[in-house]
Scaffold this motif. Structure first.
Motif, PDB file in Angstrom:
ATOM      1  N   ASP A  83       1.062  -1.210   0.108  1.00 32.64           N
ATOM      2  CA  ASP A  83      -0.137   0.568   0.136  1.00 32.64           C
ATOM      3  C   ASP A  83       0.542   0.972   0.287  1.00 32.64           C
ATOM      4  OD1 ASP A  83      -2.610  -1.275  -0.042  1.00 32.64           O
ATOM      5  OD2 ASP A  83      -2.082  -1.946   2.633  1.00 32.64           O
ATOM      6  N   LEU A  84       1.765   1.010  -0.918  1.00 36.03           N
ATOM      7  CA  LEU A  84       2.495   2.285  -0.457  1.00 36.03           C
ATOM      8  C   LEU A  84       2.529   2.899  -2.735  1.00 36.03           C
ATOM      9  CD1 LEU A  84       5.885   1.082   0.567  1.00 36.03           C
ATOM     10  CD2 LEU A  84       4.145   2.407   1.355  1.00 36.03           C
TER      11      LEU A  84
ATOM     12  N   TRP B 212       5.015   7.435  -0.204  1.00 34.82           N
ATOM     13  CA  TRP B 212       3.504   7.976   0.677  1.00 34.82           C
ATOM     14  C   TRP B 212       3.008   6.406   1.470  1.00 34.82           C
ATOM     15  CZ3 TRP B 212       3.661  13.059   1.161  1.00 34.82           C
ATOM     16  CH2 TRP B 212       4.171  13.874  -0.251  1.00 34.82           C
ATOM     17  N   ASP B 213       2.116   7.002   2.369  1.00 28.94           N
ATOM     18  CA  ASP B 213       1.519   5.641   2.818  1.00 28.94           C
ATOM     19  C   ASP B 213       0.016   5.850   2.335  1.00 28.94           C
ATOM     20  OD1 ASP B 213      -0.227   3.650   4.137  1.00 28.94           O
ATOM     21  OD2 ASP B 213      -0.022   4.642   5.889  1.00 28.94           O
ATOM     22  N   THR B 214      -0.157   4.634   1.412  1.00 26.58           N
ATOM     23  CA  THR B 214      -2.118   5.374   0.452  1.00 26.58           C
ATOM     24  C   THR B 214      -3.082   4.162   1.602  1.00 26.58           C
ATOM     25  OG1 THR B 214      -1.526   3.214  -0.612  1.00 26.58           O
ATOM     26  CG2 THR B 214      -1.275   5.338  -1.141  1.00 26.58           C
ATOM     27  N   CYS B 215      -2.613   4.163   2.960  1.00 23.11           N
ATOM     28  CA  CYS B 215      -3.587   3.029   2.922  1.00 23.11           C
ATOM     29  C   CYS B 215      -3.791   3.991   4.407  1.00 23.11           C
ATOM     30  CB  CYS B 215      -2.959   1.642   3.457  1.00 23.11           C
ATOM     31  SG  CYS B 215      -4.095   0.031   4.426  1.00 23.11           S
ATOM     32  N   THR B 216      -3.129   3.917   5.626  1.00 20.94           N
ATOM     33  CA  THR B 216      -3.827   4.058   6.798  1.00 20.94           C
ATOM     34  C   THR B 216      -3.519   5.907   6.656  1.00 20.94           C
ATOM     35  OG1 THR B 216      -1.508   3.654   8.614  1.00 20.94           O
ATOM     36  CG2 THR B 216      -3.472   2.211   7.959  1.00 20.94           C
TER      37      THR B 216
ATOM     38  N   TYR C 103      -1.445   8.323   5.165  1.00 19.40           N
ATOM     39  CA  TYR C 103      -1.605   9.439   4.281  1.00 19.40           C
ATOM     40  C   TYR C 103      -0.635  10.384   3.879  1.00 19.40           C
ATOM     41  CZ  TYR C 103      -6.137   7.310   3.166  1.00 19.40           C
ATOM     42  OH  TYR C 103      -7.082   5.858   2.284  1.00 19.40           O
TER      43      TYR C 103
ATOM     44  N   GLN D 224       5.834   8.713   4.057  1.00 13.04           N
ATOM     45  CA  GLN D 224       7.190   7.159   4.929  1.00 13.04           C
ATOM     46  C   GLN D 224       8.602   7.628   4.797  1.00 13.04           C
ATOM     47  OE1 GLN D 224       5.715   3.457   4.562  1.00 13.04           O
ATOM     48  NE2 GLN D 224       4.304   3.340   5.735  1.00 13.04           N
TER      49      GLN D 224
END
Length: 617
Positions: free
Chosen positions: A412-413, A426-430, A432, A435
């Motif tokens: 989920d990156l 970027w974190d696309t799951c929790t 946003y 990272q």
């Protein structure tokens, strides 16, 4: 005035005192060679370290303690055998100094250590006692007393083959006329001195044997001497029933022994004789001519025994593994039974959830069909994507335009490359949130591509950097082209990179990129690359070239208009490209179907299904 210090020590007065540096010194014995040595404190002796020991006329040092405590183990330059048998005889040639005796056990130091109070004790005594007997301070070991240990190692003792068990039976109430003390002293037996009956065979129950080995040796070298001592008892190798022998007499005995067996007796030869008949027998022995064959047979039999032993070990191991597997199978069966019970209990609930999911899926399919119908009808002007797609957030962080994106769905990156020469993760799951920021390029990051757990980035600095997606660390840098790397795509364990009039094909080998081939014949910058199962599509100036992905040969060329091709998307039946002059061209396999207009800038990005495009103004 001489003071007798405890029980006397076995000693022999040497005829001529040798230098202290020698390992052995021989002495002459008389029938009364065991004599009494009284102890006079030798505080002024050279080399003796002062130890805070109060002089006590009633101090006692037993010979048993001298043996057990003299077998010390130093963890430094000097060491005695710590595993020596405590029942071995230990008879000192001269009485040890009181300075070499521990005040706790009243014995010669074993493994002497200095404690926090500054006094020296045996290591075992220091560890098992609470307080110092001198100043009642708490005992804590600080360091080994190497100097004292070396002095103890320099003490001379009699070879154990020059000692014999002491006769401890008293001949008078006060022990007069009894056997000599362990030191050869005339002070009576242990029982007569009120010490109880000594244990036979203990280290304190020996005296000098005038008929034994006449050598005295240093305590540190006793093993070396005793292994080769001429007075060491041995058995006749020919017949165990022969009387015990000394090492010095073994050679003469073998010449006269009447029990010499033929070397082939284990094969059945019954010869037994002396040395003279042995040589004659070997000339006539029927086994002598077969000795090579017999030896080979023995060797082969030994190999078979070793192999059989190994097989037995393997079988035992396999049996143990089989037992463990059986236990695991039983446990798995129990776990499966429990899981089946849970599944049975929840079966009805799962069925209801499945029905509800199917209803929701049917509704979504109907909605998607409606959207597709509207798109195919061309009524894009009335289509409002905000009714379907809702913005969940905006990633902010780059200091310049974002040129490329790449998604790592497993984690989920989202990776983004920018003019600020960095790649942001970027974190696309929790959360946003960003990272990490990957730095390493010296130019604009123009292209990103993921293959497995590797991220490949191409830049205006003409390099390709390989990143580990799991650790987000750079693992390799490749000088790929002489000009900026404009685009990247991967397929079939290969990486394709586009630059000025060239496409390079790289074999992916771990973290390395091995150049396989360079595709030429291109008329301008290659800014778009797409790979399918069987083909590679490249876009340059008003041209799309189709390459066979296995042979890497050009199999088709599509001519277009509108300047350089900046983006390509491929379906099962169509090829769609975006150009520099704001156009989108749609192709089938052989011909151009339609040209879509509407953009007011270069079309940098294409995505299918149901054409979505992005333009730069």
């Amino acid at each position: 005035m001489e003071a007798s210090f405890g029980p006397t020590f076995s000693a022999v007065v040497p005829g001529a005192k040798t230098e202290a540096s020698g390992t052995y010194k021989q002495h002459r014995r008389t029938p009364s060679s065991s004599s009494t040595l009284t102890y006079s404190p030798r505080d002024d002796e050279d080399g003796m370290l002062p130890i805070s020991t109060p002089r006590r006329s009633d101090s006692a040092i037993s010979v048993r303690s001298l043996l057990s405590e003299s077998n010390m183990s130093l963890r430094s330059t000097f060491s005695l055998h710590e595993d020596d048998d405590d029942t071995e005889p230990l008879v000192f040639a001269e009485q040890p100094s009181v300075k070499l005796c521990c005040q706790l056990c009243c014995s010669v130091f074993k493994d002497p250590v200095i404690t926090t109070c500054g006094h020296t004790f045996c290591r075992r005594c220091a560890l098992t006692s609470d307080k110092c007997p001198v100043d009642t301070a708490k005992l804590t070991v600080v360091v080994n007393n190497i100097a004292v240990a070396e002095q103890i190692g320099e003490l001379f003792i009699h070879c154990k083959y020059g000692c014999r068990l002491l006769n401890t039976t008293p001949t008078s109430p006060n022990g007069a006329g009894g056997g000599a003390s362990p030191n050869g002293a005339g002070g009576g037996t242990a029982a007569s001195r009120g010490e109880g009956t000594p244990k036979m065979g203990g280290p304190g129950n020996f005296e000098v044997d005038p008929m034994g080995c006449p050598f005295t040796i240093k305590l540190t070298t006793r093993k070396e001497h005793e292994v080769s001592c001429d007075y060491r008892p041995v058995r006749c190798p020919n017949n165990p029933s022969c009387p015990p022998l000394l090492t010095m007499n073994l050679e003469g005995h073998l010449k006269e022994c009447e029990h010499i067996k033929c070397p082939h007796s284990k094969y059945g030869c019954a010869f037994i004789g002396n040395q003279d008949t042995y040589s004659t027998h070997l000339d006539l022995c029927k086994f002598e001519g077969l000795k090579e064959f017999l030896q080979q047979t023995d060797d082969r039999f030994h190999e078979m025994q070793v192999t059989l032993s190994q097989k037995d070990q393997d079988i035992a191991f396999l049996r143990s593994m089989l037992g463990k597997l059986s236990e695991k199978l039983d446990q798995l069966e129990k776990n499966l039974e429990l899981k089946f019970d849970v599944l049975d209990e929840n079966q009805s609930k799962l069925s209801e959830d499945l029905m509800e999911f199917r209803r929701d899926a049917s509704m979504l399919n109907d909605e998607l069909s409606h959207i597709n119908a509207r798109l195919n009808m061309g009524i894009l002007g009335s289509y409002d994507p905000q009714q379907i797609f809702k913005c969940k957030g905006t990633f902010v962080g780059h200091q310049g335009p974002v040129w490329c994106l790449c998604v790592y769905s497993t984690g989920d990156l989202l990776f983004s490359g920018s003019s600020d020469k960095t790649i942001k993760v970027w974190d696309t799951c929790t959360t946003y949130k960003c990272q990490k920021t990957l730095e390493g390029h010296d130019g604009i990051v123009l292209a990103l591509c993921i293959q497995g757990n590797r991220l490949y980035s191409g830049s205006a600095d003409c390099t390709i950097i390989v990143w580990d997606v799991q650790t987000l660390q750079k693992v390799n840098t490749i000088r790929a082209h002489d000009n900026p790397v404009c685009t990247l795509v991967s397929s079939h364990s290969m990486l394709f990179s586009g630059s000025l009039k060239a496409i390079k094909v790289w074999d992916i080998v771990g973290t390395e990129l091995k150049l396989k081939k360079e595709l030429t014949g291109l008329n301008h910058w290659v800014r778009a690359l797409v790979a399918s199962q069987n083909h590679l599509y490249s876009g340059s100036y008003q041209t799309i070239k189709i390459w066979d992905i296995r042979s890497l040969d050009c199999v088709h060329v599509l001519q277009t208009s509108g300047g350089s091709v900046y983006s390509i998307a491929v379906t099962n039946h169509h090829i769609v490209c975006g150009t520099y002059e704001n156009l989108i061209h749609v192709w089938d396999i052989e011909s151009q179907v339609r040209t879509l207009t509407g953009h007011v800038g270069t079309v940098f990005l294409m995505w299918i299904p149901d054409v979505f495009s992005r333009s730069g103004i």
